[in-house]
Design an enzyme around this catalytic site. Structure first.
Site, PDB file in Angstrom:
ATOM      1  CG  HIS A 223      55.515   4.802  41.777  1.00 34.88           C
ATOM      2  ND1 HIS A 223      56.665   5.092  41.071  1.00 34.88           N
ATOM      3  CD2 HIS A 223      55.624   5.432  42.966  1.00 34.88           C
ATOM      4  CE1 HIS A 223      57.433   5.888  41.809  1.00 34.88           C
ATOM      5  NE2 HIS A 223      56.826   6.108  42.968  1.00 34.88           N
ATOM      6  CG  ASP A 297      61.399   2.624  45.693  1.00 31.02           C
ATOM      7  OD1 ASP A 297      61.019   3.618  46.349  1.00 31.02           O
ATOM      8  OD2 ASP A 297      61.468   2.618  44.450  1.00 31.02           O
TER       9      ASP A 297
END
Length: 974
Positions: A223, A297
């Site tokens: 992230h 993702d």
């Protein structure tokens, strides 16, 4: 021979091609699926096909403008899918219906619900994290878990759940996977993921394995940055890729490609795996043969977003071989970029059609051919039902892992000698754990400002349970012990036997330098209420531990370590459905309780139901008195009245009979010298206990001690302060003459017998046994009961003279006695005769809460065995739970009440088996056990408040009406 070899080779070749071409998106009705997909493909423009590649994020907790923005994207760019995030299930359903109606082609709805809808939505059910599930050995439970998530997701219109995480978490410092992984063993991860996938996909929700090719062995978060997975191809093949290969063999529908740098698979170390043709197309699709749907993702994560512009990234993602762009940035620019690439041949129409066709096949697979608006009716029950709670209990019971058990301190066996303290470490709630521990025996919470203070307070205790409680709010919360906590743990363990129970990641144990002085280590993995509940039950042997450690803890504990603890057959606690009962039907007791209170039949009550050794209903209602000052709690004590006969008098009678001190044919004259020369001398014990001995029902002893004029307690017999001559405490500031017990025994001897033999309920036999037990066991009757039964059972509130042990605040008052003791009776036995014996008597005198009554009844139900200890031989229990005079219309056993023979009687609901037994009490109490249905039922109330004239509860047969409700709640087995 050559022909035969050729045939075999041909078969092997066909098998090889077939296994490589397994299509997990293909439905059984292949023809119908193909026709539907082809019909839509033929009608679609290039723009509409490009739109299918986008799955855009949306939120059900945002304003109307956000909803309109999504509608505009669907209309303008023909978006093919949406992934929902924070909000509520109700709002998500409403938005989904609007969006589906807007879209020409049904939308594929995605969701990130690894441990259930609760991961993103309010007011939904939360299940355990994968690391907890990784400890479970029964894969069928993981499949059941997958089914439950599939059911919940499908109910609110979700078609793909981005789960399971199949990253093999070898690195304890991994900041983003950790608890989301099934563990560090690739085989265990694969087995759990396969079971989960089978379960969820059985409910027509696509499973999605992530994060390909493997995010487990890194200390970076994709992230925030691009993590590196710096391992050889051999290592990647045997660890990271292993679960994927196994899942592909078992029909996994989709994969999510992570944003990772994997130098051995992609030479350009700056290129995220999600953008790598080498990884997505060449490895995943070609070499590994995956035919399912491939998602990236989230493309707004720094691991991908830092690489280039959003439009460039989204183009490269499709070129790499992905099918769906998850949460793409800059949709207008990306759409234009992809359209341009198709126009100039950078991406061929064939390549575009390949992904679009797979997406449409997935939509058909998920049932979107016939989309119908999702209803809100019964939504809460459907996604938060008892079935979810029952499954959660089973998962935790099978996950909790016992790693060490020296000196066999686990489970706690001997409660007679146990003096147990609890010390809390960690910074999160421990309420459920402490309360459940105290349901088994008295466990004192010890705390202090410093270690020396705590060590000093712990001196009287021989066992310390240390609970380490860390936040269960999310899978990423800190779980590490502080240095102070580590010091406290080791110092306490140096001088005390310790059970350490860790309500946090197993990785928290890495900080403990030595386990030498810690006798027992239990890993409960999470600090949920259910984990606390189950763990406490396992500590006391009501449940056994079954889990195995999914990760290694230095050299102390290895993957797969775990001890199956013994089960001691104490009462456990759970949900009704786990023992074949209906929660909804049991809730009818709630309405009945409200009726009792509203009609002033009693100001309050407790009800407990257990089946198959598990307490599944335990509630308190109302207040102590009509003043409504103190609410009844489960821990509060009621006067049991005549229930004392089977919980106080009868156990000692059974014990003495079993020890050969007398037989059922022994006469009362032989047992009790005061009767040896009376007309009662030839009555057998069997006749007397069956209430078939011609004895009077009761004797109002107190009447002779009242002043004939004032009708108040006479000074001849009472004082307001104790002395040697006036030592029997009858009530507050009321002491009876010490020698008056003899007068009461003589009153029994002098009482006339009934004129003929017939059934007549009588408590006189239980008065007589007081003196016998005191002489036989060389101690007062209450001490014998406590020593032989209550203490080892852990029935800490089952007691005579409760004011000597408990605050009067937790003792429910019975009657406002204005005819004898002239006071509100609180902690003093209601029965006048028992009171005149000092509150200790086989006829009445016991106080308890429902939980401790249930322990005695469960012991009887288990034919004398409870908590790893045998109290009676099974044949002894059977002997006393038998009717000996049923031909003479005597329904009773020996001391035990039994179901009515005459239908006009109301001893029970008429719905229990002949094997059942129990007793009722004058104050509004009742308990019953049925070996046939394995039920234990306890009803406690103070129906004699404000006075004994309050007979509504008796006249309405409330206690047996509740018994009927309980019986009706048993779910018929197929």
């Amino acid at each position: 021979m050559n022909t035969r070899i050729l045939s075999i080779l041909t078969l092997l070749l066909c098998f090889s091609v077939h296994t490589q071409e397994i299509d997990p998106l293909e439905k059984l009705d292949t023809y119908g699926q193909t026709v539907w997909v082809d019909s839509i493909m033929k009608s679609m423009t290039i723009d509409e096909k490009i739109g299918q590649l986008f799955m855009v994020q949306t939120y059900s907790n945002r304003d109307a403008q956000h909803e309109q923005d999504i509608i505009d994207l669907i209309k303008t760019y023909h978006i093919g899918g949406l992934v929902f995030f924070q909000g509520t299930p109700e709002k998500q359903i409403k938005m989904t219906n609007v969006f589906q109606k807007t879209s020409k082609v049904p939308l594929l709805i995605g969701f990130d619900g690894e441990w259930g809808l609760d991961m993103r939505l309010d007011n939904t059910y939360r299940f355990p994290w994968n690391m907890t599930l990784g400890a479970i050995q029964d894969e069928s439970l993981i499949e059941e878990f997958g089914e439950m998530l599939g059911k919940h997701h499908s109910r609110i219109g979700i078609h793909v759940n981005f789960a399971p995480v199949v990253d093999v978490n070898i690195n304890p410092a991994n900041p983003i996977i950790g608890n989301r992984s099934f563990g560090e063993d690739p085989k265990n991860v694969a087995a759990k993921a396969i079971a989960f996938t089978k379960g969820m996909q059985s409910k027509h929700v696509l499973a999605n394995a992530k994060h390909f090719p493997g995010h487990g062995d890194t200390d970076a978060d994709s992230h925030l940055t691009l993590p590196t997975i710096p391992f050889s191809k051999q290592r990647l093949d045997s660890v990271e890729l292993y679960p994927y290969r196994e899942l592909f063999k078992n029909g996994l529908a989709s994969v999510m490609v992570g944003h990772l740098s994997v130098p051995e698979l992609e030479p350009n170390e700056a290129l995220p795996s999600s953008l790598s043709k080498n990884i997505v197309n060449d490895l995943l699709k070609e070499k590994m043969g995956f035919k399912g749907l491939i998602f990236t993702d989230a493309l707004n994560m720094k691991g991908a977003a830092n690489f280039s512009s959003a439009a460039e990234i989204n183009l490269e993602v499709i070129k790499a071989g992905n099918d769906i762009l998850l949460m793409p940035g800059d949709i207008p620019a990306s759409f234009a970029k992809l359209k341009e690439a198709i126009a100039n041949g950078t991406i061929t129409k064939t390549r575009l059609d390949e992904s679009v066709r797979k997406i449409l096949k997935a939509k058909y697979w998920a049932g979107l051919k016939n989309f119908k608006p999702i209803t809100l009716e019964n939504l809460h029950e459907d996604i938060n039902g008892e079935d979810a709670e029952m499954l959660h209990y089973k998962l935790i019971e099978n996950a909790t892992t016992l790693l060490k058990n020296e000196l066999q301190v686990f489970p706690v066996k001997d409660l007679s000698e146990a003096k147990i303290a609890y010390v809390k470490l960690g910074d999160d709630d421990n309420t459920t754990f402490v309360n459940r521990l105290n349901d088994y025996t008295k466990v004192d919470v010890i705390s202090g400002k410093n270690l020396n203070e705590v060590i000093k307070k712990l001196k009287p205790y021989n066992l310390v349970i240390i609970g380490y409680h860390k936040s269960n709010e999310s899978a990423w919360k800190d779980f590490k012990f502080s240095n102070k906590e580590l010091v406290w743990l080791q110092e306490i363990a140096r001088s005390k036997r310790v059970i350490l129970d860790v309500f946090a990641s197993a990785y928290s144990l890495l900080d403990i330098k030595t386990f030498t002085n810690i006798e027992s280590v239990l890993v409960s993995y999470q600090n949920s209420k259910i984990s606390q509940d189950i763990s406490a039950q396992q500590i006391f042997g009501a449940l056994s531990t079954k889990g195995r450690l999914p990760v290694s803890i230095n050299d102390d504990f290895k993957v797969g370590d775990g001890i199956n603890s013994s089960k001691l057959y104490r009462l456990s606690y759970g949900v009704p459905e786990s023992v074949g009962m209906s929660s909804k039907k049991l809730e009818r007791i709630d309405s009945l309780a409200k009726q009792v209170i509203n009609s002033k039949m009693a100001p309050g009550l407790q009800v407990l139901v257990a089946r198959k050794g598990k307490v599944v209903y335990r509630k308190s209602f109302g207040y102590h008195t009509a003043k409504k000052e103190t609410r009844v709690q489960n821990s509060h004590l009621y006067d049991l009245a005549s229930v004392t006969k089977i919980l106080g008098g009868l156990p000692l009678i059974m014990k003495a009979e079993e020890e050969g001190k007398f037989t059922l044919e022994t006469t009362l004259g032989e047992l009790f010298p005061v009767l040896s020369n009376t007309d009662k001398k030839d009555i057998t014990l069997k006749e007397a206990l069956s209430h078939y001995g011609r004895l009077q029902a009761w004797i109002p002893y107190y009447l002779k001690t009242l002043d004939s004029v004032t009708k108040k307690a006479s000074d001849k017999y009472y004082r307001n302060r104790p002395s040697e001559k006036f030592s029997i405490k009858v009530a507050n500031k009321l002491y009876l003459r010490t020698d008056y017990k003899d007068s009461m025994y003589q009153a029994i001897a002098d009482s006339p017998l009934l004129t003929r033999k017939r059934y007549k309920y009588s408590g006189l036999i239980f008065y007589l046994f007081n003196d016998y037990f005191e002489k036989t066991y060389n101690q007062p009757m209450d001490i014998s009961d406590e020593t032989f039964f209550y203490k080892p059972l852990g029935a800490t509130t089952l007691t005579y003279k409760p004011r000597e042990k408990f605050s009067e605040k937790i003792i429910v008052p019975t009657e406002r006695d204005m005819y004898f003791r002239e006071q509100l009776l609180r902690g003093y036995v209601h029965d006048q005769g028992a009171a005149m014996f000092g509150g200790v008597n086989g006829n009445a005198g016991l106080f308890s809460n429902s939980n401790d009554v249930a322990k005695m009844m469960q012991m009887y139900l288990q034919e004398g065995y409870y908590g790893g200890k045998r109290y009676f031989k099974a044949e002894t229990v059977r002997k006393f739970n038998k009717r000996y005079y049923s031909k003479n219309d005597v329904r009773r056993g020996l001391g035990f009440d039994k179901p009515q023979i005459n239908p006009r009687e109301k001893a029970t609901c008429g719905c229990v088996s002949p094997k059942s037994f129990g007793h009722s009490g004058y104050t509004g109490t009742y308990t019953w056990a049925d070996p046939e249905t394995e039920l234990v039922y306890v009803f406690l109330s103070n129906r004699v408040y404000p006075t004994a004239n309050n007979s509504g509860l008796v006249k309405s047969n409330i206690r047996t009406v509740a018994q009927q409700i309980i019986q009706d709640a048993i779910i018929a087995e197929d």
